[in-house]
Design a protein around this motif. Structure first.
Motif, PDB file in Angstrom:
ATOM      1  N   THR A 439       8.345   2.729  -6.121  1.00  0.00           N
ATOM      2  CA  THR A 439       8.144   1.412  -5.531  1.00  0.00           C
ATOM      3  C   THR A 439       6.680   1.221  -5.120  1.00  0.00           C
ATOM      4  O   THR A 439       5.923   2.185  -4.983  1.00  0.00           O
ATOM      5  N   ILE A 440       6.324  -0.044  -4.890  1.00  0.00           N
ATOM      6  CA  ILE A 440       4.968  -0.329  -4.431  1.00  0.00           C
ATOM      7  C   ILE A 440       4.731   0.326  -3.078  1.00  0.00           C
ATOM      8  O   ILE A 440       3.669   0.912  -2.833  1.00  0.00           O
ATOM      9  N   GLU A 441       5.733   0.277  -2.197  1.00  0.00           N
ATOM     10  CA  GLU A 441       5.572   0.896  -0.880  1.00  0.00           C
ATOM     11  C   GLU A 441       5.304   2.385  -0.999  1.00  0.00           C
ATOM     12  O   GLU A 441       4.396   2.923  -0.340  1.00  0.00           O
ATOM     13  N   LYS A 442       6.083   3.090  -1.845  1.00  0.00           N
ATOM     14  CA  LYS A 442       5.896   4.534  -1.990  1.00  0.00           C
ATOM     15  C   LYS A 442       4.538   4.851  -2.628  1.00  0.00           C
ATOM     16  O   LYS A 442       3.922   5.872  -2.310  1.00  0.00           O
ATOM     17  N   ASN A 443       4.062   3.988  -3.509  1.00  0.00           N
ATOM     18  CA  ASN A 443       2.754   4.205  -4.111  1.00  0.00           C
ATOM     19  C   ASN A 443       1.622   3.972  -3.119  1.00  0.00           C
ATOM     20  O   ASN A 443       0.531   4.508  -3.286  1.00  0.00           O
ATOM     21  N   ILE A 444       1.888   3.179  -2.092  1.00  0.00           N
ATOM     22  CA  ILE A 444       0.873   2.950  -1.054  1.00  0.00           C
ATOM     23  C   ILE A 444       0.889   4.081  -0.033  1.00  0.00           C
ATOM     24  O   ILE A 444      -0.158   4.623   0.332  1.00  0.00           O
ATOM     25  N   ASP A 477       9.596  -3.193  -2.572  1.00  0.00           N
ATOM     26  CA  ASP A 477      10.509  -2.213  -3.162  1.00  0.00           C
ATOM     27  C   ASP A 477      10.551  -2.316  -4.686  1.00  0.00           C
ATOM     28  O   ASP A 477      11.409  -1.721  -5.336  1.00  0.00           O
ATOM     29  N   TYR A 478       9.638  -3.074  -5.246  1.00  0.00           N
ATOM     30  CA  TYR A 478       9.574  -3.237  -6.695  1.00  0.00           C
ATOM     31  C   TYR A 478       9.062  -1.958  -7.342  1.00  0.00           C
ATOM     32  O   TYR A 478       8.046  -1.393  -6.918  1.00  0.00           O
ATOM     33  N   ASN A 479       9.771  -1.478  -8.365  1.00  0.00           N
ATOM     34  CA  ASN A 479       9.359  -0.265  -9.076  1.00  0.00           C
ATOM     35  C   ASN A 479       8.349  -0.639 -10.155  1.00  0.00           C
ATOM     36  O   ASN A 479       8.635  -1.429 -11.053  1.00  0.00           O
TER      37      ASN A 479
END
Length: 591
Positions: A439-444, A477-479
């Protein structure tokens, strides 16, 4: 590194490499109870192997010959009980061996991946990723067979052979000699088979590593393959590697195809000799029918572990080869030493003093570099491709270590700082942004649970990317898929700015951070960059000179040396390297 590469093509050596086996047994220590339970059940199973032929002999020569139905029923009940016990032992052996193997390879894989995570970047410059995948997946999987069909199983087979030979000679020494006269032929064929398959298995492992390396590299670079219409060329290369893989496997299969029929013929020859000699003895009343029947069973039980030992020796050899490769990687010292113990909140004062650096210890890409950056200042590096700009930021975060000189942060050598403490206070935004399939959050956050969603949103709004993210399905939460494939280059770059912001570094490094975005996107993030740099020491590498004109200091590099140093106006007045670069870019912008 040379050791690892060399081992790819070197033939396997000794079967029982005591040093490697000793290292391998270190991984068994946490599971000693399970391992010794496995050894015990294997020994019990081997001890029961001669029992059934003896019971058959006693049954034939006793109740069957005497017509005693009650005695026959009693013997049948005993044999059924023995079979049930053997089945339970076999189940326990299979389960314990599998359980032990899977737990050990899990531990080794965790250790290996932990090692890979801490290797310095130079190691990855020299090592194909596919080979590391082979180490972490295929080679470690091979070790599972070492515990299910390896050392303990071989010991059980040897014990079974010893017990069967002892019982055979105790029962009838003449039939024993006749039965075992074919053993030399079996041993010779087994040895030849073992040597051939040992070499073949090593070639198979090399072919697998080459296949993994090729597939990983070319799938990653598929856009280049298709852009230059190289599909047929790359397919032909893959076909050749795949043919090599197929041929080595077929060669291994051929050896098995030859060995097992030969082994069966030798075993059948032994059975025929027992029947022939036993029949003569029975006619002379020198041996009973039950004894001959028992010896026929003994031969089948005896030759089976000999065949299995040959196969298990090769399994063990594969395990030794794989273990050797894994241990070479685990023992590699090609990692950044973390001897520093200093943990501090950095102020951000940076100094390079007479720094020399080469990637290969021969050709220096940085030569006697010296400069100072005060806390809160911005220094920019410009120069042609290959001038050494990116090397400077790699050295600051200790992705590589210098050959000579000193790098100081807050008047302390960077090696004095604990590595994690150092790197978590240096934020880096690279030209080639890498996003994970998450997800965008996890990548940040990169898995840092201390960073809240509110903090992410705040940073995204500062960069100006919040509205864009909210337009995506599932928002934060977009992958983004592998390497951020569903986002544009500019969008990936914007997310990398958010990533740098939320980690609140004391030193900011921008490596060509706006070179991959269009003018509109550059304008969008320029104000965010200014806010990100405010109050922080900033090191900027840029081709677009318009983005660094406000820098406190601009350093011009050429062929690893500092040619000019000063602010924008000072360098223009020199009418040297920087002035030429500025004029060339000015012309490109307005032609």
């Amino acid at each position: 590194m040379a050791e690892i590469q060399k081992n790819e093509t070197s033939p396997s050596g000794k079967i029982f490499d005591l040093e490697i086996l000793k290292r391998l047994f270190q991984f068994i220590k946490p599971y000693n109870l399970k391992f010794y339970s496995l050894v015990l059940t294997i020994m019990l199973g081997a001890s029961l192997a001669p029992v059934l032929p003896l019971l058959i002999r006693q049954t034939i020569d006793g109740p069957v010959s005497a017509g005693n139905y009650n005695g026959l029923a009693k013997m049948m009940a005993i044999m059924i009980t023995i079979l049930i016990v053997q089945s339970l032992i076999q189940f326990t052996n299979t389960y314990l061996a599998g359980w032990l193997g899977q737990n050990i390879i899990r531990d080794i894989r965790v250790q290996l991946y932990h090692k890979i995570l801490h290797l310095r970047l130079k190691f990855f410059d020299d090592t194909p990723i596919g080979r590391l995948v082979t180490r972490t997946i295929s080679d470690i999987e091979t070790l599972a067979d070492v515990f299910s069909d390896g050392i303990a199983a071989i010991a059980g087979d040897i014990l079974q052979l010893v017990l069967i030979i002892s019982v055979m000679f105790y029962t009838d020494w003449r039939l024993s000699l006749i039965s075992l006269c074919t053993i030399p032929f079996m041993l010779v064929s087994t040895y030849v088979f073992k040597e051939k398959v040992k070499k073949s298995f090593n070639e198979v492992r090399n072919a697998v590593a080459n296949l993994n390396s090729f597939v990983q590299e070319h799938i990653t670079g598929m856009n280049i393959v298709q852009i230059f219409n190289s599909e047929k060329i790359e397919f032909d290369k893959f076909h050749q590697i795949n043919v090599k893989h197929r041929d080595e496997n077929i060669k291994s299969i051929m050896y098995y195809s030859i060995y097992y029929p030969v082994a069966e013929v030798i075993a059948a020859l032994g059975t025929g000799l027992v029947v022939w000699f036993g029949a003569k003895q029975m006619l002379n009343a020198e041996v009973t029918y039950g004894t001959v029947t028992a010896f026929i069973m003994f031969i089948n039980i005896f030759f089976r572990p000999i065949r299995m030992i040959a196969d298990r020796m090769n399994t063990l050899q594969m395990g030794i080869v794989s273990t050797d490769r894994i241990l070479k990687l685990l023992d590699s010292e090609d990692y950044t030493t973390n001897d520093g113990s200093k943990k501090a909140n950095l102020n951000g004062e940076v100094a390079f003093k007479n720094v020399w650096f080469a990637y290969n210890n021969e050709n220096y890409v940085l030569k006697n570099i010296s400069f100072n950056v005060k806390q809160g200042e911005t220094v920019a590096f410009v120069g042609a491709t290959g001038a050494g700009k990116s090397s400077i930021i790699n050295l600051l975060s200790r992705f590589y270590d210098i050959n000579k000189g000193e790098i100081l942060i807050d008047n302390h050598d960077v090696k004095e700082y604990e590595l994690r403490n150092l790197r978590e206070q240096i934020g880096v935004v690279l030209q080639d942004v890498f996003l994970f399939s998450d997800t965008i959050e996890k990548n940040i956050t990169l898995g840092d649970e201390s960073i809240s969603r509110e903090k992410i949103v705040e940073a995204a709004k500062l960069v100006g990317v919040h509205d864009f993210i909210m337009q995506l399905p599932n928002g934060y939460d977009y992958n983004v898929q592998e390497r951020g494939a569903t986002l544009s280059v500019g969008q990936r770059q914007l997310i990398s700015f958010v990533r740098a912001m939320v980690h609140e570094p004391k030193i900011i490094v921008l490596d060509e951070a706006t070179s991959s975005v269009d003018t509109e996107t550059e304008e969008l993030i320029q104000s965010a960059i200014d806010k990100l740099m405010r109050g922080r020491t900033s090191i900027v590498i840029a081709h677009r000179l318009s983005t660094i004109q406000k820098a406190n200091k601009i350093i011009v590099l050429d062929k690893g040396q500092i040619m000019e140093e000063g602010n924008h106006d000072e360098l223009l007045k020199l009418d040297g390297f920087y002035a030429n670069l500025y004029q060339m870019q000015y012309k490109e912008m307005f032609v």
